[in-house]
Design a protein around this motif. Structure first.
Motif, PDB file in Angstrom:
ATOM      1  N   MET A  36     -23.934 -10.209  -3.750  1.00 30.36           N
ATOM      2  CA  MET A  36     -22.549 -10.635  -4.577  1.00 30.36           C
ATOM      3  C   MET A  36     -22.028  -8.872  -5.134  1.00 30.36           C
ATOM      4  O   MET A  36     -20.827  -8.916  -5.070  1.00 30.36           O
ATOM      5  CB  MET A  36     -22.825 -11.431  -5.684  1.00 30.36           C
ATOM      6  N   LEU A  37     -22.792  -8.218  -5.374  1.00 35.01           N
ATOM      7  CA  LEU A  37     -22.511  -6.979  -5.776  1.00 35.01           C
ATOM      8  C   LEU A  37     -21.775  -6.071  -4.595  1.00 35.01           C
ATOM      9  O   LEU A  37     -20.719  -5.340  -4.873  1.00 35.01           O
ATOM     10  CB  LEU A  37     -23.772  -6.205  -6.422  1.00 35.01           C
ATOM     11  N   HIS A  38     -22.333  -6.159  -3.390  1.00 29.84           N
ATOM     12  CA  HIS A  38     -22.006  -5.440  -2.543  1.00 29.84           C
ATOM     13  C   HIS A  38     -20.503  -6.047  -1.912  1.00 29.84           C
ATOM     14  O   HIS A  38     -19.451  -5.321  -1.766  1.00 29.84           O
ATOM     15  CB  HIS A  38     -22.840  -5.430  -1.109  1.00 29.84           C
ATOM     16  N   ASP A  39     -20.354  -7.295  -1.979  1.00 30.30           N
ATOM     17  CA  ASP A  39     -19.113  -8.145  -1.674  1.00 30.30           C
ATOM     18  C   ASP A  39     -17.946  -7.731  -2.668  1.00 30.30           C
ATOM     19  O   ASP A  39     -16.822  -7.420  -2.387  1.00 30.30           O
ATOM     20  CB  ASP A  39     -19.391  -9.606  -1.543  1.00 30.30           C
ATOM     21  N   GLU A  40     -18.431  -7.609  -4.085  1.00 30.28           N
ATOM     22  CA  GLU A  40     -17.446  -7.153  -5.167  1.00 30.28           C
ATOM     23  C   GLU A  40     -17.177  -5.742  -4.842  1.00 30.28           C
ATOM     24  O   GLU A  40     -15.779  -5.527  -4.736  1.00 30.28           O
ATOM     25  CB  GLU A  40     -17.978  -7.564  -6.474  1.00 30.28           C
ATOM     26  N   ILE A  41     -17.976  -5.033  -4.532  1.00 30.79           N
ATOM     27  CA  ILE A  41     -17.386  -3.654  -4.269  1.00 30.79           C
ATOM     28  C   ILE A  41     -16.592  -3.390  -2.974  1.00 30.79           C
ATOM     29  O   ILE A  41     -15.450  -2.683  -3.122  1.00 30.79           O
ATOM     30  CB  ILE A  41     -18.543  -2.674  -3.940  1.00 30.79           C
ATOM     31  N   LYS A  42     -16.897  -4.079  -1.972  1.00 25.39           N
ATOM     32  CA  LYS A  42     -15.828  -4.221  -0.606  1.00 25.39           C
ATOM     33  C   LYS A  42     -14.530  -4.641  -1.085  1.00 25.39           C
ATOM     34  O   LYS A  42     -13.459  -4.197  -0.726  1.00 25.39           O
ATOM     35  CB  LYS A  42     -16.400  -5.145   0.284  1.00 25.39           C
ATOM     36  N   ALA A  43     -14.478  -5.796  -2.076  1.00 27.00           N
ATOM     37  CA  ALA A  43     -13.354  -6.671  -2.427  1.00 27.00           C
ATOM     38  C   ALA A  43     -12.463  -5.641  -3.347  1.00 27.00           C
ATOM     39  O   ALA A  43     -11.246  -5.424  -3.199  1.00 27.00           O
ATOM     40  CB  ALA A  43     -13.404  -7.697  -3.299  1.00 27.00           C
ATOM     41  N   GLU A  44     -13.034  -4.724  -4.301  1.00 27.54           N
ATOM     42  CA  GLU A  44     -12.436  -3.861  -5.187  1.00 27.54           C
ATOM     43  C   GLU A  44     -11.619  -2.627  -4.314  1.00 27.54           C
ATOM     44  O   GLU A  44     -10.665  -2.114  -4.617  1.00 27.54           O
ATOM     45  CB  GLU A  44     -13.516  -3.191  -6.115  1.00 27.54           C
ATOM     46  N   LEU A  45     -12.763  -2.231  -3.242  1.00 25.37           N
ATOM     47  CA  LEU A  45     -12.268  -1.045  -2.216  1.00 25.37           C
ATOM     48  C   LEU A  45     -10.956  -1.643  -1.576  1.00 25.37           C
ATOM     49  O   LEU A  45      -9.982  -0.576  -1.441  1.00 25.37           O
ATOM     50  CB  LEU A  45     -13.278  -0.501  -1.537  1.00 25.37           C
ATOM     51  N   GLU A  46     -10.939  -2.674  -1.140  1.00 30.95           N
ATOM     52  CA  GLU A  46      -9.676  -3.413  -0.489  1.00 30.95           C
ATOM     53  C   GLU A  46      -8.677  -3.328  -1.494  1.00 30.95           C
ATOM     54  O   GLU A  46      -7.556  -2.980  -0.980  1.00 30.95           O
ATOM     55  CB  GLU A  46     -10.008  -4.594   0.182  1.00 30.95           C
ATOM     56  N   GLU A  47      -8.756  -3.839  -2.760  1.00 29.15           N
ATOM     57  CA  GLU A  47      -7.700  -3.746  -3.651  1.00 29.15           C
ATOM     58  C   GLU A  47      -7.215  -2.239  -4.022  1.00 29.15           C
ATOM     59  O   GLU A  47      -6.084  -2.182  -4.332  1.00 29.15           O
ATOM     60  CB  GLU A  47      -8.032  -4.563  -5.030  1.00 29.15           C
ATOM     61  N   LEU A  48      -8.058  -1.476  -3.895  1.00 27.92           N
ATOM     62  CA  LEU A  48      -7.908  -0.170  -4.324  1.00 27.92           C
ATOM     63  C   LEU A  48      -6.857   0.554  -3.247  1.00 27.92           C
ATOM     64  O   LEU A  48      -6.030   1.450  -3.670  1.00 27.92           O
ATOM     65  CB  LEU A  48      -9.208   0.559  -4.625  1.00 27.92           C
ATOM     66  N   SER A  49      -7.077   0.269  -2.077  1.00 29.71           N
ATOM     67  CA  SER A  49      -6.306   0.711  -0.941  1.00 29.71           C
ATOM     68  C   SER A  49      -4.720   0.344  -1.372  1.00 29.71           C
ATOM     69  O   SER A  49      -3.699   0.760  -0.515  1.00 29.71           O
ATOM     70  CB  SER A  49      -6.629   0.349   0.154  1.00 29.71           C
ATOM     71  N   LYS A  50      -4.503  -0.868  -2.064  1.00 29.87           N
ATOM     72  CA  LYS A  50      -3.289  -1.355  -2.035  1.00 29.87           C
ATOM     73  C   LYS A  50      -2.364  -0.866  -3.499  1.00 29.87           C
ATOM     74  O   LYS A  50      -1.204  -0.960  -3.501  1.00 29.87           O
ATOM     75  CB  LYS A  50      -3.184  -2.855  -2.587  1.00 29.87           C
ATOM     76  N   LEU A  51      -3.251   0.152  -4.178  1.00 36.80           N
ATOM     77  CA  LEU A  51      -2.715   0.719  -5.453  1.00 36.80           C
ATOM     78  C   LEU A  51      -2.033   1.962  -5.047  1.00 36.80           C
ATOM     79  O   LEU A  51      -2.612   2.723  -4.295  1.00 36.80           O
ATOM     80  CB  LEU A  51      -3.693   0.644  -6.446  1.00 36.80           C
ATOM     81  N   GLU A  52      -1.161   2.249  -5.816  1.00 37.76           N
ATOM     82  CA  GLU A  52      -0.704   3.766  -5.795  1.00 37.76           C
ATOM     83  C   GLU A  52      -1.563   4.634  -6.319  1.00 37.76           C
ATOM     84  O   GLU A  52      -2.253   4.762  -7.738  1.00 37.76           O
ATOM     85  CB  GLU A  52       0.749   3.686  -6.523  1.00 37.76           C
ATOM     86  N   VAL A  53      -1.796   5.752  -5.653  1.00 38.72           N
ATOM     87  CA  VAL A  53      -2.602   6.706  -5.944  1.00 38.72           C
ATOM     88  C   VAL A  53      -2.196   7.539  -7.378  1.00 38.72           C
ATOM     89  O   VAL A  53      -1.077   8.075  -7.314  1.00 38.72           O
ATOM     90  CB  VAL A  53      -2.976   7.946  -4.787  1.00 38.72           C
ATOM     91  N   GLY A  54      -3.070   7.733  -8.122  1.00 36.17           N
ATOM     92  CA  GLY A  54      -2.751   8.684  -9.383  1.00 36.17           C
ATOM     93  C   GLY A  54      -2.107   7.614 -10.767  1.00 36.17           C
ATOM     94  O   GLY A  54      -2.093   8.207 -11.502  1.00 36.17           O
ATOM     95  N   SER A  55      -1.839   6.157 -10.239  1.00 35.77           N
ATOM     96  CA  SER A  55      -1.459   5.469 -11.508  1.00 35.77           C
ATOM     97  C   SER A  55      -2.698   5.029 -12.325  1.00 35.77           C
ATOM     98  O   SER A  55      -3.852   5.198 -11.931  1.00 35.77           O
ATOM     99  CB  SER A  55      -0.752   4.111 -10.695  1.00 35.77           C
TER     100      SER A  55
END
Length: 130
Positions: A7-26
């Motif tokens: 579950m923890l690894h799945d959560e990390i993957k999901a967060e990384l995917e969401e991170l790629s959608k965000l604007e860098v520096g915000s």
């Protein structure tokens, strides 16, 4: 433990995917990075804990194996000592019986005729008197 780890690894993957959608520096990006860092730290801690637990189990198994081998050696040693003690009793008794039979010469009136036989018999009887 595997379920939590998965579950923890799945959560990390999901967060990384969401991170790629965000604007860098915000601010959202910084918050997401901090969250991912905490999740990864937690994953590292879990792996360390599992590794330590495995090492303790392996160490305990090795210790038990050593104790088992020592116990087997002690049993063999005890059996050998018992056999030696029994032989220490049986062999002298057999020699005594054999010596008595060989040195005693009876004539028709059942009298010991040899001097060695008389002395040997006297020693045996004195041994039992004490």
């Amino acid at each position: 433990m595997m379920k939590n780890e998965t579950m923890l690894h799945d959560e990390i993957k999901a967060e990384l995917e969401e991170l790629s959608k965000l604007e860098v520096g915000s601010d959202e990006y910084e918050t997401a990075v901090n969250g991912i860092s905490k999740l990864m730290d937690r994953a590292i801690e879990m792996e360390k804990f599992e590794s330590d637990a495995k090492e303790r189990i392996d160490s305990k198994e090795a210790e038990l194996d050593l104790k088992y081998r020592q116990l087997e050696e002690d049993i063999k040693d005890r059996k050998t000592r018992n056999k030696i003690n029994i032989a220490g009793i049986v062999i002298p008794a057999c020699i005594t019986i054999w010596g008595t039979i060989k040195t005693l010469k009876f004539d028709q009136s059942n009298v010991i005729t040899s001097t060695a036989g008389k002395e040997f018999t006297r020693k045996i009887f004195n041994m039992f008197k004490k």
